[in-house]
Motif scaffolding. Structure first.
Motif, PDB file in Angstrom:
ATOM      1  N   GLU A   1       0.860  -1.091  -0.037  1.00 31.52           N
ATOM      2  CA  GLU A   1      -0.024  -0.064  -0.093  1.00 31.52           C
ATOM      3  C   GLU A   1       0.680   1.283   0.103  1.00 31.52           C
ATOM      4  OE1 GLU A   1      -2.682  -0.030   3.315  1.00 31.52           O
ATOM      5  OE2 GLU A   1      -3.906  -1.669   2.298  1.00 31.52           O
ATOM      6  N   PRO A   2       0.599   2.184  -0.853  1.00 28.67           N
ATOM      7  CA  PRO A   2       1.437   3.639  -0.827  1.00 28.67           C
ATOM      8  C   PRO A   2       1.049   4.381   0.285  1.00 28.67           C
ATOM      9  CG  PRO A   2      -0.594   3.579  -2.376  1.00 28.67           C
ATOM     10  CD  PRO A   2      -0.569   2.134  -1.837  1.00 28.67           C
ATOM     11  N   PRO A   3       1.888   5.367   0.582  1.00 31.04           N
ATOM     12  CA  PRO A   3       1.762   6.233   1.696  1.00 31.04           C
ATOM     13  C   PRO A   3       0.469   6.939   1.732  1.00 31.04           C
ATOM     14  CG  PRO A   3       3.469   6.996   0.480  1.00 31.04           C
ATOM     15  CD  PRO A   3       3.015   5.668  -0.244  1.00 31.04           C
ATOM     16  N   GLY A   4      -0.221   7.478   2.813  1.00 27.85           N
ATOM     17  CA  GLY A   4      -1.241   8.260   3.009  1.00 27.85           C
ATOM     18  C   GLY A   4      -0.470   9.637   3.229  1.00 27.85           C
ATOM     19  N   TRP A   5      -1.074  10.794   3.293  1.00 29.80           N
ATOM     20  CA  TRP A   5      -0.477  12.181   3.510  1.00 29.80           C
ATOM     21  C   TRP A   5      -1.672  12.849   4.637  1.00 29.80           C
ATOM     22  CZ3 TRP A   5       3.023  14.551   0.345  1.00 29.80           C
ATOM     23  CH2 TRP A   5       3.872  13.925  -0.416  1.00 29.80           C
ATOM     24  N   THR A   6      -0.645  13.624   5.185  1.00 29.76           N
ATOM     25  CA  THR A   6      -1.232  14.448   6.385  1.00 29.76           C
ATOM     26  C   THR A   6      -1.117  15.928   6.055  1.00 29.76           C
ATOM     27  OG1 THR A   6      -0.906  12.951   8.082  1.00 29.76           O
ATOM     28  CG2 THR A   6      -1.452  15.248   8.688  1.00 29.76           C
ATOM     29  N   SER A   7      -2.461  16.834   5.799  1.00 29.92           N
ATOM     30  CA  SER A   7      -2.219  18.298   5.340  1.00 29.92           C
ATOM     31  C   SER A   7      -1.935  19.163   6.416  1.00 29.92           C
ATOM     32  CB  SER A   7      -3.602  18.556   4.831  1.00 29.92           C
ATOM     33  OG  SER A   7      -4.602  18.955   6.012  1.00 29.92           O
ATOM     34  N   PRO A   8      -1.390  20.266   5.991  1.00 26.58           N
ATOM     35  CA  PRO A   8      -0.989  21.334   7.078  1.00 26.58           C
ATOM     36  C   PRO A   8      -2.100  21.611   8.188  1.00 26.58           C
ATOM     37  CG  PRO A   8      -0.521  22.102   4.956  1.00 26.58           C
ATOM     38  CD  PRO A   8      -1.252  20.897   4.735  1.00 26.58           C
ATOM     39  N   THR A   9      -3.261  21.326   7.767  1.00 27.05           N
ATOM     40  CA  THR A   9      -4.507  21.625   8.897  1.00 27.05           C
ATOM     41  C   THR A   9      -4.524  20.435   9.794  1.00 27.05           C
ATOM     42  OG1 THR A   9      -6.065  20.657   7.333  1.00 27.05           O
ATOM     43  CG2 THR A   9      -5.671  23.004   7.324  1.00 27.05           C
ATOM     44  N   GLY A  10      -3.687  19.449   9.613  1.00 23.68           N
ATOM     45  CA  GLY A  10      -3.955  18.023  10.437  1.00 23.68           C
ATOM     46  C   GLY A  10      -4.847  17.113   9.954  1.00 23.68           C
ATOM     47  N   ARG A  11      -5.644  17.337   8.824  1.00 21.03           N
ATOM     48  CA  ARG A  11      -6.209  16.365   8.240  1.00 21.03           C
ATOM     49  C   ARG A  11      -5.467  15.285   7.552  1.00 21.03           C
ATOM     50  NH1 ARG A  11      -9.019  21.060   7.575  1.00 21.03           N
ATOM     51  NH2 ARG A  11     -11.379  21.246   8.348  1.00 21.03           N
ATOM     52  N   HIS A  12      -6.127  13.749   7.703  1.00 24.81           N
ATOM     53  CA  HIS A  12      -5.491  12.574   7.032  1.00 24.81           C
ATOM     54  C   HIS A  12      -6.059  12.431   5.813  1.00 24.81           C
ATOM     55  CE1 HIS A  12      -2.979  12.315  10.875  1.00 24.81           C
ATOM     56  NE2 HIS A  12      -4.033  12.724  11.339  1.00 24.81           N
ATOM     57  N   TYR A  13      -5.390  12.110   4.912  1.00 31.51           N
ATOM     58  CA  TYR A  13      -6.130  11.517   3.617  1.00 31.51           C
ATOM     59  C   TYR A  13      -5.172  10.220   3.113  1.00 31.51           C
ATOM     60  CZ  TYR A  13      -7.771  16.211   3.423  1.00 31.51           C
ATOM     61  OH  TYR A  13      -8.554  17.337   3.721  1.00 31.51           O
ATOM     62  N   GLN A  14      -6.137   9.412   2.755  1.00 31.71           N
ATOM     63  CA  GLN A  14      -5.523   8.040   2.232  1.00 31.71           C
ATOM     64  C   GLN A  14      -5.271   8.069   0.757  1.00 31.71           C
ATOM     65  OE1 GLN A  14      -4.583   5.370   3.904  1.00 31.71           O
ATOM     66  NE2 GLN A  14      -5.435   6.573   5.932  1.00 31.71           N
ATOM     67  N   SER A  15      -4.139   7.538   0.257  1.00 32.90           N
ATOM     68  CA  SER A  15      -3.873   7.303  -0.977  1.00 32.90           C
ATOM     69  C   SER A  15      -4.740   6.241  -1.491  1.00 32.90           C
ATOM     70  CB  SER A  15      -2.476   6.995  -1.098  1.00 32.90           C
ATOM     71  OG  SER A  15      -1.763   6.590  -2.519  1.00 32.90           O
ATOM     72  N   GLU A  16      -4.773   6.354  -2.875  1.00 32.81           N
ATOM     73  CA  GLU A  16      -5.596   5.526  -3.639  1.00 32.81           C
ATOM     74  C   GLU A  16      -4.635   3.793  -3.512  1.00 32.81           C
ATOM     75  OE1 GLU A  16      -6.799   4.309  -8.086  1.00 32.81           O
ATOM     76  OE2 GLU A  16      -6.527   6.365  -7.410  1.00 32.81           O
ATOM     77  N   HIS A  17      -5.486   2.929  -3.262  1.00 32.45           N
ATOM     78  CA  HIS A  17      -4.784   1.720  -3.081  1.00 32.45           C
ATOM     79  C   HIS A  17      -4.667   0.837  -4.494  1.00 32.45           C
ATOM     80  CE1 HIS A  17      -4.759   1.843   1.546  1.00 32.45           C
ATOM     81  NE2 HIS A  17      -4.012   2.877   0.931  1.00 32.45           N
ATOM     82  N   PRO A  18      -4.114   0.241  -4.903  1.00 34.06           N
ATOM     83  CA  PRO A  18      -4.404  -0.557  -6.307  1.00 34.06           C
ATOM     84  C   PRO A  18      -5.331  -1.893  -5.787  1.00 34.06           C
ATOM     85  CG  PRO A  18      -1.958  -0.023  -6.115  1.00 34.06           C
ATOM     86  CD  PRO A  18      -2.653   0.363  -4.833  1.00 34.06           C
ATOM     87  N   ASP A  19      -6.107  -2.449  -6.590  1.00 34.59           N
ATOM     88  CA  ASP A  19      -6.915  -3.387  -6.368  1.00 34.59           C
ATOM     89  C   ASP A  19      -6.265  -4.709  -6.976  1.00 34.59           C
ATOM     90  OD1 ASP A  19      -8.796  -1.978  -4.932  1.00 34.59           O
ATOM     91  OD2 ASP A  19      -9.687  -1.432  -6.880  1.00 34.59           O
ATOM     92  N   TRP A  20      -5.122  -5.341  -6.092  1.00 34.65           N
ATOM     93  CA  TRP A  20      -4.524  -6.561  -6.369  1.00 34.65           C
ATOM     94  C   TRP A  20      -5.622  -7.679  -6.408  1.00 34.65           C
ATOM     95  CZ3 TRP A  20      -0.653  -5.271  -9.184  1.00 34.65           C
ATOM     96  CH2 TRP A  20       0.054  -4.265  -8.896  1.00 34.65           C
ATOM     97  N   GLU A  21      -5.683  -8.571  -7.165  1.00 36.14           N
ATOM     98  CA  GLU A  21      -6.434  -9.839  -7.280  1.00 36.14           C
ATOM     99  C   GLU A  21      -5.711 -11.127  -7.516  1.00 36.14           C
ATOM    100  OE1 GLU A  21      -9.842  -9.186  -9.878  1.00 36.14           O
ATOM    101  OE2 GLU A  21     -10.375  -7.396  -8.886  1.00 36.14           O
ATOM    102  N   PRO A  22      -5.955 -12.241  -6.917  1.00 36.29           N
ATOM    103  CA  PRO A  22      -5.349 -13.107  -7.183  1.00 36.29           C
ATOM    104  C   PRO A  22      -5.749 -13.618  -8.698  1.00 36.29           C
ATOM    105  CG  PRO A  22      -7.268 -13.914  -5.939  1.00 36.29           C
ATOM    106  CD  PRO A  22      -7.084 -12.302  -5.962  1.00 36.29           C
ATOM    107  N   PRO A  23      -4.613 -14.455  -9.214  1.00 45.68           N
ATOM    108  CA  PRO A  23      -4.862 -14.830 -10.584  1.00 45.68           C
ATOM    109  C   PRO A  23      -5.895 -15.923 -11.050  1.00 45.68           C
ATOM    110  CG  PRO A  23      -2.422 -15.110  -9.842  1.00 45.68           C
ATOM    111  CD  PRO A  23      -3.220 -14.703  -8.743  1.00 45.68           C
ATOM    112  N   HIS A  24      -6.476 -15.757 -12.061  1.00 48.82           N
ATOM    113  CA  HIS A  24      -7.206 -16.828 -12.291  1.00 48.82           C
ATOM    114  C   HIS A  24      -6.758 -18.215 -12.854  1.00 48.82           C
ATOM    115  CE1 HIS A  24     -10.414 -13.377 -13.307  1.00 48.82           C
ATOM    116  NE2 HIS A  24      -9.808 -13.228 -11.899  1.00 48.82           N
ATOM    117  N   TRP A  25      -7.495 -19.269 -12.271  1.00 49.97           N
ATOM    118  CA  TRP A  25      -7.132 -20.408 -12.963  1.00 49.97           C
ATOM    119  C   TRP A  25      -8.275 -21.046 -13.854  1.00 49.97           C
ATOM    120  CZ3 TRP A  25      -2.566 -22.692 -11.697  1.00 49.97           C
ATOM    121  CH2 TRP A  25      -1.833 -22.242 -10.648  1.00 49.97           C
TER     122      TRP A  25
END
Length: 456
Positions: free
Chosen positions: A429-453
């Motif tokens: 998962e990539p890093p999230g960020w905190t703004s100068p006002t103290g608010r926390h924002y999540q980064s977009e997480h790639p949707d990994w999926e297991p391979p298909h058989w």
């Protein structure tokens, strides 16, 4: 308007929406009386409701613009005077990023809103008043901002008055809000060109410096490629592509003109032979050459072998058809990297070192983990981004994947010129960020999926 008035306006809008919805449910809308046919009364009520919603949308947009403008001014006052041009740029970037995250929009959209809000609240009083009254839409207001861009105050005021002040000298025939936005833009642009204080030759020379090509991924293995060019060049390219496409039409050609035009332009840009070979099922499998560029592509091995139809992942774009991936591997990509993925969840396996300098494998891993710049809302492709230690190396940070991000140049600069700070990442998962006002924002997480058989 002060903060109390803004809250009161927002509450009034909320009440207006609620009352309108209730009236429509009860069949008591403004157009629901005086008609003998009950069905006609209901239909008229809903039509009146649509018109009223449009007016409420405009009033809401006016409040949103005012709030954005006042927030920007307040944030600037809290930050204090900038000590250098770089500090000033950092403050502006921080404000844009905060608004983008608060509204869950891109920074480009947030920057546009702030610029439009500033213009409306400082230079276009007639436009803001009309928007607040609900007599023009947000689209009309944006067009007015756009068409007065780079005009001096008297010229901007004259254009605004022509369309919104019925007492102006030689006012426009009809009110701006009565025109659909496209027609209003045409009229506003025509008036602007005729009355602009600077010659069109000088303006064209300046605008030509902004020429560029833009790329936007789309669905189903497709993407948009657009170019901002001088009008004669754009028209020439279009006409030449159209002529070439028409020359290929015939009884044996099943592609339509739009498809032929697109295939022709793709062949020219990718350095093909121009023979425009036939396609298979609408897919350009021949004639148009494969891209010759560094390509990072993750493709399940069974899909690569043609056993399953699971999509591959093209860095900077997203899912692509396995046939496209096979074609890239076979003859297109000069740099193809096979990636080992965890069979449990489909996430790539980490490759790590403890030295300060990243290895090529680590950079590729960051591209796979994040897919793009990890700042919330940013879509800058990972190939252009810069590796960055979340906890600085000088402060004890390691060069492990969990301590690395890959922000684009803009957000790397934001991190070091403002109070925006990245937070902990993980292997997947990539890093999230905190703004100068103290608010926390999540980064977009790639949707990994297991391979298909494949089915047995």
């Amino acid at each position: 308007m002060d903060s109390r008035a803004a809250v009161a306006t927002a509450e009034a809008l909320s009440v207006s929406f609620a009352e309108l919805a209730s009236a429509l449910r009860d069949g008591t809308g403004s157009g629901c009386s005086g008609e003998a046919d009950p069905m006609r009364r209901v239909a008229d009520g809903f039509l009146d409701g649509l018109a009223e919603i449009s007016r409420l949308d405009a009033k809401s947009a006016a409040l949103k613009a005012w709030l954005a403008a006042v927030y920007a001014d307040t944030a600037g006052a809290l930050a204090g005077p900038a000590t250098s041009p770089e500090d000033n740029t950092g403050q502006e970037m921080a404000v844009v990023a905060e608004v983008a995250c608060a509204l869950t929009v891109s920074e480009r959209a947030a920057g546009g809103l702030l610029a439009e809000a500033h213009a409306l609240t400082t230079a276009l009083p007639l436009t803001l008043s009309a928007l607040q009254a609900g007599t023009i839409s947000w689209q009309h207001a944006r067009i007015m901002v756009d068409e007065t861009l780079n005009l001096d105050r008297p010229a901007a005021a004259a254009l605004e008055a022509h369309f919104l002040d019925p007492h102006a000298v030689n006012p426009a025939r009809g009110f701006a809000g009565g025109l659909i936005p496209g027609r209003f833009r045409h009229k506003a642009r025509t008036w602007r060109e005729r009355h602009h204080p600077v010659s069109i030759e000088k303006r064209h020379t300046r605008s030509a410096a902004d020429r560029r090509v833009e790329y936007a991924p789309d669905r189903d293995g497709m993407a948009w490629l657009s170019a901002y060019l001088p009008a004669d060049q754009a028209a020439g390219i279009w006409n030449r592509a159209t002529s070439a496409a028409r020359a290929l039409q015939g009884p044996a050609e099943d592609r339509n003109l739009s498809q032929l035009r697109a295939d022709t332009v793709a062949t020219w840009l990718l350095g093909g032979t121009g023979d425009q070979a036939d396609t298979d099922g609408g897919r350009v499998d021949a004639g148009v050459p494969s891209p010759r560029a560094q390509v990072l592509i993750t493709v399940p091995v069974l899909s690569l072998l043609g056993v399953t139809d699971e999509p591959a992942m093209l860095d900077g774009y997203g899912p692509i058809p396995p046939s496209m991936a096979r074609r890239l591997v076979a003859d297109g990509a000069e740099s193809f990297h096979r990636v080992l993925i965890d069979p449990r969840d489909g996430a790539p396996l980490e490759i790590g070192r403890t030295s300060y300098r990243l290895t090529k494998a680590q950079r590729q891993w960051l591209r796979l983990r994040d897919g793009k710049c990890p700042f919330p809302g940013c879509s800058n492709h990972s190939l252009d981004n810069e590796a960055d230690h979340i906890l600085a190396w000088a402060h004890g940070g390691t060069t492990g994947i969990s301590n690395l991000g890959q922000p684009c140049h803009k957000h790397h600069r934001l991190r070091h010129t403002s109070g925006w700070t990245p937070k902990a990442a993980t292997l997947n998962e990539p890093p999230g960020w905190t703004s100068p006002t103290g608010r926390h924002y999540q980064s977009e997480h790639p949707d990994w999926e297991p391979p298909h058989w494949p089915l047995q």
